[in-house]
Design a protein around this motif. Structure first.
Motif, PDB file in Angstrom:
ATOM      1  N   ARG A  86      56.863  32.811  49.533  1.00 30.07           N
ATOM      2  CA  ARG A  86      56.948  31.720  48.562  1.00 30.07           C
ATOM      3  C   ARG A  86      55.579  31.102  48.285  1.00 30.07           C
ATOM      4  O   ARG A  86      55.385  30.455  47.255  1.00 30.07           O
ATOM      5  CB  ARG A  86      57.907  30.633  49.071  1.00 30.07           C
ATOM      6  CG  ARG A  86      59.341  31.086  49.282  1.00 30.07           C
ATOM      7  CD  ARG A  86      60.135  30.033  50.018  1.00 30.07           C
ATOM      8  NE  ARG A  86      59.591  29.778  51.354  1.00 30.07           N
ATOM      9  CZ  ARG A  86      60.069  28.847  52.185  1.00 30.07           C
ATOM     10  NH1 ARG A  86      61.081  28.074  51.805  1.00 30.07           N
ATOM     11  NH2 ARG A  86      59.530  28.681  53.375  1.00 30.07           N
ATOM     12  N   LEU A  87      54.630  31.281  49.204  1.00 30.50           N
ATOM     13  CA  LEU A  87      53.322  30.635  49.075  1.00 30.50           C
ATOM     14  C   LEU A  87      52.234  31.592  48.598  1.00 30.50           C
ATOM     15  O   LEU A  87      51.055  31.247  48.639  1.00 30.50           O
ATOM     16  CB  LEU A  87      52.914  30.024  50.429  1.00 30.50           C
ATOM     17  CG  LEU A  87      53.888  28.999  51.027  1.00 30.50           C
ATOM     18  CD1 LEU A  87      53.383  28.517  52.372  1.00 30.50           C
ATOM     19  CD2 LEU A  87      54.072  27.819  50.080  1.00 30.50           C
ATOM     20  N   SER A  88      52.611  32.776  48.172  1.00 37.05           N
ATOM     21  CA  SER A  88      51.598  33.725  47.699  1.00 37.05           C
ATOM     22  C   SER A  88      51.057  33.280  46.344  1.00 37.05           C
ATOM     23  O   SER A  88      51.752  32.636  45.555  1.00 37.05           O
ATOM     24  CB  SER A  88      52.204  35.131  47.592  1.00 37.05           C
ATOM     25  OG  SER A  88      53.259  35.138  46.645  1.00 37.05           O
ATOM     26  N   ASP A  96      39.983  41.444  45.161  1.00 39.64           N
ATOM     27  CA  ASP A  96      40.719  41.763  46.398  1.00 39.64           C
ATOM     28  C   ASP A  96      41.380  40.483  46.869  1.00 39.64           C
ATOM     29  O   ASP A  96      40.736  39.588  47.395  1.00 39.64           O
ATOM     30  CB  ASP A  96      39.770  42.314  47.473  1.00 39.64           C
ATOM     31  CG  ASP A  96      40.539  42.862  48.676  1.00 39.64           C
ATOM     32  OD1 ASP A  96      41.744  42.560  48.790  1.00 39.64           O
ATOM     33  OD2 ASP A  96      39.940  43.594  49.474  1.00 39.64           O
ATOM     34  N   PHE A  97      42.659  40.390  46.641  1.00 37.50           N
ATOM     35  CA  PHE A  97      43.358  39.137  46.920  1.00 37.50           C
ATOM     36  C   PHE A  97      43.406  38.801  48.402  1.00 37.50           C
ATOM     37  O   PHE A  97      43.535  37.654  48.779  1.00 37.50           O
ATOM     38  CB  PHE A  97      44.781  39.220  46.353  1.00 37.50           C
ATOM     39  CG  PHE A  97      44.814  39.518  44.881  1.00 37.50           C
ATOM     40  CD1 PHE A  97      44.336  38.594  43.977  1.00 37.50           C
ATOM     41  CD2 PHE A  97      45.299  40.727  44.410  1.00 37.50           C
ATOM     42  CE1 PHE A  97      44.358  38.869  42.616  1.00 37.50           C
ATOM     43  CE2 PHE A  97      45.320  41.003  43.060  1.00 37.50           C
ATOM     44  CZ  PHE A  97      44.846  40.063  42.145  1.00 37.50           C
ATOM     45  N   ASN A  98      43.312  39.814  49.294  1.00 40.64           N
ATOM     46  CA  ASN A  98      43.364  39.560  50.739  1.00 40.64           C
ATOM     47  C   ASN A  98      42.071  38.948  51.265  1.00 40.64           C
ATOM     48  O   ASN A  98      41.992  38.583  52.426  1.00 40.64           O
ATOM     49  CB  ASN A  98      43.666  40.848  51.497  1.00 40.64           C
ATOM     50  CG  ASN A  98      45.128  41.244  51.354  1.00 40.64           C
ATOM     51  OD1 ASN A  98      45.976  40.379  51.148  1.00 40.64           O
ATOM     52  ND2 ASN A  98      45.400  42.529  51.445  1.00 40.64           N
ATOM     53  N   GLU A  99      41.031  38.892  50.446  1.00 44.59           N
ATOM     54  CA  GLU A  99      39.776  38.307  50.901  1.00 44.59           C
ATOM     55  C   GLU A  99      39.673  36.829  50.558  1.00 44.59           C
ATOM     56  O   GLU A  99      38.676  36.197  50.877  1.00 44.59           O
ATOM     57  CB  GLU A  99      38.594  39.060  50.283  1.00 44.59           C
ATOM     58  CG  GLU A  99      38.449  40.477  50.816  1.00 44.59           C
ATOM     59  CD  GLU A  99      37.227  41.164  50.254  1.00 44.59           C
ATOM     60  OE1 GLU A  99      36.504  40.504  49.476  1.00 44.59           O
ATOM     61  OE2 GLU A  99      36.982  42.327  50.588  1.00 44.59           O
ATOM     62  N   ASN A 142      48.328  36.618  49.817  1.00 45.48           N
ATOM     63  CA  ASN A 142      49.616  37.311  49.903  1.00 45.48           C
ATOM     64  C   ASN A 142      50.691  36.477  50.588  1.00 45.48           C
ATOM     65  O   ASN A 142      51.760  36.978  50.917  1.00 45.48           O
ATOM     66  CB  ASN A 142      49.450  38.647  50.630  1.00 45.48           C
ATOM     67  CG  ASN A 142      48.992  38.462  52.066  1.00 45.48           C
ATOM     68  OD1 ASN A 142      48.695  37.355  52.494  1.00 45.48           O
ATOM     69  ND2 ASN A 142      48.923  39.560  52.796  1.00 45.48           N
ATOM     70  N   GLY A 143      50.412  35.192  50.840  1.00 47.21           N
ATOM     71  CA  GLY A 143      51.393  34.312  51.456  1.00 47.21           C
ATOM     72  C   GLY A 143      51.345  34.288  52.969  1.00 47.21           C
ATOM     73  O   GLY A 143      52.193  33.659  53.614  1.00 47.21           O
ATOM     74  N   THR A 144      50.360  34.961  53.553  1.00 48.85           N
ATOM     75  CA  THR A 144      50.208  34.927  55.009  1.00 48.85           C
ATOM     76  C   THR A 144      49.528  33.628  55.428  1.00 48.85           C
ATOM     77  O   THR A 144      48.540  33.222  54.827  1.00 48.85           O
ATOM     78  CB  THR A 144      49.383  36.126  55.499  1.00 48.85           C
ATOM     79  OG1 THR A 144      50.068  37.329  55.166  1.00 48.85           O
ATOM     80  CG2 THR A 144      49.174  36.066  57.003  1.00 48.85           C
TER      81      THR A 144
END
Length: 432
Positions: A86-88, A96-99, A142-144
């Motif tokens: 829900r928070l992504s 690079d979205f993970n960065e 990514n919501g992590t």
């Protein structure tokens, strides 16, 4: 997905630990994230996804403080990592979205679900609040989420002495999420970034030994079937500075017991007093050591040390009791034999039986009047010691030779014990 998850975990810990990862979010993007965080999304993620929420745990230990032999304080950073879709957030200008990550302000903590883990077996604990509460939340694209807090926990520790004078602290730390069942929220140790201890002990006698991180074993403390993991910290503690006052007194007591072999066997009072003094001193030393180390100290090596030392002192007393009793018995038998020989001589030199009976009675009466340290009285004649049980064995014992050999064997046996004790226990390795 697994590769991206591991990469995300690594980056999160790198941010928290080293601060070497830089975010690339623009102010407008951060504003949009803050607007998203203003919405109430405090329900657990599994309400939204329908799947169990997995929370990965790792810790970074920074300080250990041993209060006594039964309690220790641990200061560490606790990292909890999970995913809440829900928070992504995704933006077109991100390569690079993970960065990218966003630091969630504390005002929004109540609007998102945070893992409610705690240390179950704590004696006391607190979250540090220097300048502000040391609680931080990072949100990845990514919501992590990674939820970090700096806390100090007091634990009851078990001190083992299998390899004394080196002791081993076993401190168990159990983490639990009690509000949800194991089917809803599951905790597990991060297998990539495992718990670590970054502690430099000021006391050179204290060293880290090992870490064990597993699921809780024989977990029956919780009312519900909630998730639980545990961390077992093994810390080696040396009592080398106290070894002299613990071991030397007992060594001297045993050696004093050995000196009693050089006192004449006829000096009963001296040898009994010295043996009794050694026995009482050894018992006092053992009791004093128990008080020094703590009632909860499992003292395997020390128990062996004091039991064997006490055994040496007791053997010295038993040896003297044995040779003294044999000397008394042999002396009585010799005096009885001399008395019988004298009676036979007197009786054999008289021709008239009636006259010999009268003279024999006179001689016997005279012998009864002898002092107590002379030949035994005629009343003892009916008690034939030489034919009593074990008399031949006791008469054949050379007490002087026994004393001579015990002086040598006692010292050799004690030196051998010292060699075996220090060889075994100083090279003993604990097996978990």
């Amino acid at each position: 997905m697994a590769t991206k998850s591991l990469k995300t975990c690594w980056m999160l810990l790198a941010i928290a630990t080293y601060g070497s990862i830089k975010a690339e979010l623009a102010p407008a993007q951060r504003h949009e994230i803050d607007k998203m965080l203003q919405k109430d999304q405090s329900k657990p993620p599994f309400y939204h996804t329908g799947n169990k929420t997995n929370v990965r745990i790792t810790i970074h230990m920074t300080q250990m403080r041993f209060i006594d032999t039964a309690e220790a304080d641990f200061t560490f950073y606790l990292y909890q990592i999970w995913n809440d879709p829900r928070l992504s957030y995704r933006f077109e200008n991100n390569s690079d979205f993970n960065e990218t990550y966003h630091v969630v302000r504390s005002r929004y903590f109540g609007n998102i679900w945070l893992a409610e883990s705690y240390v179950e077996n704590e004696l006391h604990s607190h979250i540090h609040d220097s300048s502000m509460a040391n609680r931080f939340v990072w949100l990845m694209a990514n919501g992590t989420l990674i939820y970090s807090m700096r806390m100090t926990v007091g634990l009851a520790c078990e001190l083992k002495g299998f390899l004394f004078p080196n002791g081993l602290f076993d401190c168990l730390m159990k983490f639990r999420i009690h509000s949800y069942t194991n089917d809803q929220v599951s905790m597990e140790w991060d297998t990539i970034h495992q718990p670590k201890i970054n502690v430099t002990f000021a006391n050179p006698e204290v060293t880290k030994h090992a870490l064990e991180f597993t699921k809780c074993s024989s977990d029956t403390s919780a009312v519900v079937d909630s998730s639980c993991i545990q961390l077992l910290v093994h810390v080696r503690f040396s009592f080398a500075s106290s070894a002299a006052r613990l071991f030397l007194p007992s060594i001297f007591i045993v050696l004093v017991g050995w000196l009693s072999f050089w006192i004449e066997r006829s000096e009963v009072s001296s040898r009994v007093k010295l043996g009794t003094l050694c026995l009482l001193a050894m018992i006092t030393e053992q009791v004093g050591t128990k008080l020094f180390l703590s009632a909860k100290f499992v003292i395997s090596a020390m128990e062996v040390w004091f039991v064997v030392s006490l055994l040496f002192v007791v053997v010295a007393m038993f040896e003297y009791t044995f040779v003294h009793a044999v000397d008394i018995f042999q002396d009585k038998v010799r005096r009885q034999e001399e008395m019988k020989k004298k009676i036979r001589t007197v009786v054999g030199g008289i021709g008239d039986p009636q006259d010999s009976k009268q003279r024999s009675n006179v001689d016997l009466i005279e012998m009864n009047t002898l002092p107590s340290d002379g030949p035994v009285s005629v009343e003892s004649e009916s008690d034939d010691l030489i034919n009593s049980f074990g008399a031949k064995f006791f008469m054949s014992v050379p007490t002087g030779v026994v004393e001579k050999y015990f002086r040598i064997l006692y010292l050799i046996a004690y030196v051998l014990f010292q060699f075996l004790f220090w060889t075994v226990y100083l090279n003993y390795e604990e097996v978990y």
